[in-house]
Design a protein around this motif. Structure first.
Motif, PDB file in Angstrom:
ATOM      1  N   VAL A 160      -3.830   3.840  -6.247  1.00  0.00           N
ATOM      2  CA  VAL A 160      -3.917   3.517  -5.014  1.00  0.00           C
ATOM      3  C   VAL A 160      -4.775   2.595  -4.491  1.00  0.00           C
ATOM      4  O   VAL A 160      -4.737   1.599  -3.759  1.00  0.00           O
ATOM      5  N   VAL A 214       0.780  -1.326   0.082  1.00  0.00           N
ATOM      6  CA  VAL A 214       0.036  -0.123   0.159  1.00  0.00           C
ATOM      7  C   VAL A 214       0.879   1.280  -0.009  1.00  0.00           C
ATOM      8  O   VAL A 214       0.656   2.432  -0.609  1.00  0.00           O
ATOM      9  N   ALA A 215       1.908   1.229   0.913  1.00  0.00           N
ATOM     10  CA  ALA A 215       2.839   2.575   0.806  1.00  0.00           C
ATOM     11  C   ALA A 215       3.350   2.570  -0.780  1.00  0.00           C
ATOM     12  O   ALA A 215       3.528   3.650  -0.971  1.00  0.00           O
ATOM     13  N   ARG A 235      -4.525   8.740 -10.179  1.00  0.00           N
ATOM     14  CA  ARG A 235      -3.596   8.610  -8.847  1.00  0.00           C
ATOM     15  C   ARG A 235      -4.433   7.706  -8.072  1.00  0.00           C
ATOM     16  O   ARG A 235      -4.119   6.825  -7.215  1.00  0.00           O
ATOM     17  N   VAL A 236      -5.698   7.928  -7.701  1.00  0.00           N
ATOM     18  CA  VAL A 236      -6.706   7.163  -6.939  1.00  0.00           C
ATOM     19  C   VAL A 236      -6.715   5.789  -7.489  1.00  0.00           C
ATOM     20  O   VAL A 236      -6.785   4.610  -6.531  1.00  0.00           O
ATOM     21  N   ALA A 292       1.704   6.883  -7.017  1.00  0.00           N
ATOM     22  CA  ALA A 292       0.715   7.659  -7.141  1.00  0.00           C
ATOM     23  C   ALA A 292       1.113   9.010  -7.151  1.00  0.00           C
ATOM     24  O   ALA A 292       0.735   9.974  -7.862  1.00  0.00           O
ATOM     25  N   ARG A 293       1.917   9.226  -5.837  1.00  0.00           N
ATOM     26  CA  ARG A 293       2.280  10.805  -5.766  1.00  0.00           C
ATOM     27  C   ARG A 293       3.394  11.062  -6.733  1.00  0.00           C
ATOM     28  O   ARG A 293       3.510  12.422  -7.250  1.00  0.00           O
ATOM     29  N   CYS A 322       0.977   4.176  -2.767  1.00  0.00           N
ATOM     30  CA  CYS A 322       0.667   5.619  -2.573  1.00  0.00           C
ATOM     31  C   CYS A 322       1.866   6.534  -3.079  1.00  0.00           C
ATOM     32  O   CYS A 322       1.453   7.546  -3.791  1.00  0.00           O
TER      33      CYS A 322
END
Length: 157
Positions: free
Chosen positions: A59, A36-37, A55-56, A43-44, A40
């Motif tokens: 994630v 998950v990290a 991006r969503v 995505a950033r 994320c």
């Protein structure tokens, strides 16, 4: 009327007792968090021309992969005074002691298997040699001893 718990015998675990593939969980749970990290961070870190919904979606993909890993870490078996609860990947099944005829963990089996009074079998994925052969054999023996103790107590009545 609930079945009486047999008196504690030498070598029987104290109820309730839970068996799970702890090595498997020790690997899968941190990997799920890390996954998950990473998604994320990805995505950033994507270029500015990526839209918010892209991006969503990235994630959410990470969360779905993590959910799959958490599902693989779910299996366990819990023995209590009333019976055994077997939690496998998707299903949970509650069994009374009288429903369990035998506990099997043969050489080469991926996990323990319960022979049930109705002629069917039930996999106990929480007791698996892949997570530690010695631990799995000890867990299967303890569960077998509890099944035998409850059968003996039932026959004495």
């Amino acid at each position: 009327m609930p079945e009486a718990t047999p008196p504690p015998a030498a070598g029987l675990p104290e109820l309730p007792v839970t068996w799970r593939a702890s090595r498997t969980r020790a690997v899968l749970l941190p990997v799920a968090v890390l996954l998950v990290a990473v998604f994320c961070v990805l995505a950033r870190a994507m270029p500015h021309n990526w839209h918010t919904n892209d991006r969503v979606a990235l994630v959410v993909t990470g969360l779905l992969f993590a959910a799959g890993l958490l599902m693989l870490a779910r299996p366990r078996a819990t023995a209590g005074s009333e019976g055994v609860t077997v939690v496998n990947f998707v299903r949970t099944r509650r069994l009374d002691w009288a429903e369990i005829v035998r506990v099997n963990l043969r050489q080469g089996d991926p996990w323990a298997v319960l022979d049930l009074a109705d002629g069917t079998t039930l996999a106990v994925v929480g007791i698996q040699p892949a997570a530690g052969r010695t631990q799995a054999v000890a867990a299967a023996r303890a569960l077998r001893d509890l099944v035998d103790a409850h059968a003996t107590a039932r026959h004495r009545r």
